[in-house]
Scaffold this motif. Structure first.
Motif, PDB file in Angstrom:
ATOM      1  N   MET A 144       0.817  -1.194   0.000  1.00 39.15           N
ATOM      2  CA  MET A 144       0.000   0.000   0.000  1.00 39.15           C
ATOM      3  C   MET A 144       0.859   1.255   0.000  1.00 39.15           C
ATOM      4  O   MET A 144       0.548   2.216  -0.666  1.00 39.15           O
ATOM      5  N   PHE A 145       1.942   1.234   0.743  1.00 41.05           N
ATOM      6  CA  PHE A 145       2.773   2.418   0.837  1.00 41.05           C
ATOM      7  C   PHE A 145       4.021   2.319  -0.022  1.00 41.05           C
ATOM      8  O   PHE A 145       4.944   3.106   0.145  1.00 41.05           O
ATOM      9  N   ASP A 146       4.068   1.371  -0.956  1.00 45.85           N
ATOM     10  CA  ASP A 146       5.252   1.204  -1.798  1.00 45.85           C
ATOM     11  C   ASP A 146       5.556   2.451  -2.605  1.00 45.85           C
ATOM     12  O   ASP A 146       6.708   2.854  -2.729  1.00 45.85           O
ATOM     13  N   SER A 147       4.526   3.093  -3.158  1.00 45.38           N
ATOM     14  CA  SER A 147       4.776   4.294  -3.960  1.00 45.38           C
ATOM     15  C   SER A 147       5.289   5.432  -3.084  1.00 45.38           C
ATOM     16  O   SER A 147       6.147   6.199  -3.502  1.00 45.38           O
ATOM     17  N   VAL A 148       4.778   5.540  -1.861  1.00 40.06           N
ATOM     18  CA  VAL A 148       5.251   6.580  -0.946  1.00 40.06           C
ATOM     19  C   VAL A 148       6.698   6.303  -0.548  1.00 40.06           C
ATOM     20  O   VAL A 148       7.543   7.193  -0.547  1.00 40.06           O
ATOM     21  N   ARG A 149       6.993   5.027  -0.234  1.00 41.54           N
ATOM     22  CA  ARG A 149       8.367   4.670   0.114  1.00 41.54           C
ATOM     23  C   ARG A 149       9.315   4.969  -1.035  1.00 41.54           C
ATOM     24  O   ARG A 149      10.411   5.469  -0.826  1.00 41.54           O
ATOM     25  N   GLY A 150       8.892   4.633  -2.256  1.00 35.13           N
ATOM     26  CA  GLY A 150       9.733   4.896  -3.420  1.00 35.13           C
ATOM     27  C   GLY A 150       9.971   6.385  -3.620  1.00 35.13           C
ATOM     28  O   GLY A 150      11.097   6.823  -3.863  1.00 35.13           O
ATOM     29  N   THR A 151       8.910   7.167  -3.488  1.00 31.95           N
ATOM     30  CA  THR A 151       9.033   8.620  -3.638  1.00 31.95           C
ATOM     31  C   THR A 151       9.903   9.188  -2.525  1.00 31.95           C
ATOM     32  O   THR A 151      10.776  10.006  -2.773  1.00 31.95           O
ATOM     33  N   HIS A 207       4.459  15.979 -11.500  1.00 37.33           N
ATOM     34  CA  HIS A 207       4.283  16.705 -10.239  1.00 37.33           C
ATOM     35  C   HIS A 207       4.731  15.809  -9.096  1.00 37.33           C
ATOM     36  O   HIS A 207       4.509  14.616  -9.108  1.00 37.33           O
ATOM     37  N   ASN A 208       5.333  16.420  -8.084  1.00 32.38           N
ATOM     38  CA  ASN A 208       5.698  15.611  -6.916  1.00 32.38           C
ATOM     39  C   ASN A 208       4.545  15.612  -5.918  1.00 32.38           C
ATOM     40  O   ASN A 208       3.577  16.361  -6.053  1.00 32.38           O
ATOM     41  N   LEU A 209       4.660  14.772  -4.907  1.00 32.57           N
ATOM     42  CA  LEU A 209       3.547  14.616  -3.979  1.00 32.57           C
ATOM     43  C   LEU A 209       3.262  15.870  -3.169  1.00 32.57           C
ATOM     44  O   LEU A 209       2.122  16.128  -2.807  1.00 32.57           O
ATOM     45  N   PHE A 210       4.280  16.690  -2.919  1.00 29.50           N
ATOM     46  CA  PHE A 210       4.047  17.912  -2.152  1.00 29.50           C
ATOM     47  C   PHE A 210       3.339  18.971  -3.000  1.00 29.50           C
ATOM     48  O   PHE A 210       2.483  19.708  -2.505  1.00 29.50           O
ATOM     49  N   GLU A 214      -2.190   7.096  -2.235  1.00 26.42           N
ATOM     50  CA  GLU A 214      -1.347   6.946  -1.042  1.00 26.42           C
ATOM     51  C   GLU A 214      -0.368   8.109  -0.913  1.00 26.42           C
ATOM     52  O   GLU A 214      -0.150   8.645   0.175  1.00 26.42           O
ATOM     53  N   ALA A 215       0.239   8.489  -2.027  1.00 27.39           N
ATOM     54  CA  ALA A 215       1.187   9.605  -2.012  1.00 27.39           C
ATOM     55  C   ALA A 215       0.479  10.914  -1.675  1.00 27.39           C
ATOM     56  O   ALA A 215       0.997  11.731  -0.914  1.00 27.39           O
ATOM     57  N   LEU A 216      -0.719  11.094  -2.229  1.00 27.41           N
ATOM     58  CA  LEU A 216      -1.483  12.304  -1.926  1.00 27.41           C
ATOM     59  C   LEU A 216      -1.824  12.361  -0.445  1.00 27.41           C
ATOM     60  O   LEU A 216      -1.690  13.411   0.197  1.00 27.41           O
ATOM     61  N   SER A 217      -2.227  11.234   0.115  1.00 24.04           N
ATOM     62  CA  SER A 217      -2.540  11.169   1.545  1.00 24.04           C
ATOM     63  C   SER A 217      -1.322  11.539   2.390  1.00 24.04           C
ATOM     64  O   SER A 217      -1.429  12.311   3.354  1.00 24.04           O
ATOM     65  N   PHE A 218      -0.174  10.993   2.031  1.00 23.23           N
ATOM     66  CA  PHE A 218       1.057  11.315   2.747  1.00 23.23           C
ATOM     67  C   PHE A 218       1.362  12.811   2.643  1.00 23.23           C
ATOM     68  O   PHE A 218       1.693  13.454   3.641  1.00 23.23           O
TER      69      PHE A 218
END
Length: 109
Positions: free
Chosen positions: A1-8, A40-43, A71-75
């Motif tokens: 679930m958080f793989d994309s966030v971890r990668g980013t 675009h980046n997540l921030f 997931e990235a947007l949530s983070f």
């Protein structure tokens, strides 16, 4: 679930430390192909999403939500919220807990 966030996050940390991107990844400073759309980046996505929500602009909300994974947007939204509460707490000389509760209209704990 958080793989994309971890990668980013991993790419962000690597860039901050001056490490080159892993094979197959494009450097942030590498030139883009002509006509290629800028990613675009997540921030950026979080800032656009939250500001669009505050202005009740459904078109911009949907556009920003499409820039990154949910997931990235949530983070990113969570990080923005934390930074905003900390900044307001410093401005008001109050605790972050007191500011967060006040923003949500909750009684003091």
């Amino acid at each position: 679930m958080f793989d994309s966030v971890r990668g980013t996050w991993g790419r962000f940390v690597d860039a901050a430390r001056g490490r080159p991107p892993a094979s197959g990844e494009r450097s942030a400073r590498a030139p883009r192909k002509s006509g290629a759309k800028r990613a675009h980046n997540l921030f950026e996505a979080a800032a656009a999403y939250v500001s669009a929500c505050a202005e009740d602009d459904q078109d911009r909300i949907e556009e920003a939500a499409g820039w990154v994974s949910p997931e990235a947007l949530s983070f990113g939204v969570n990080e923005l919220a934390c930074r905003a509460v900390i900044a307001l707490a410093r401005e008001r000389d109050e605790s972050p807990r007191a500011v967060a509760r006040a923003l949500l209209g909750l009684p003091s704990a």
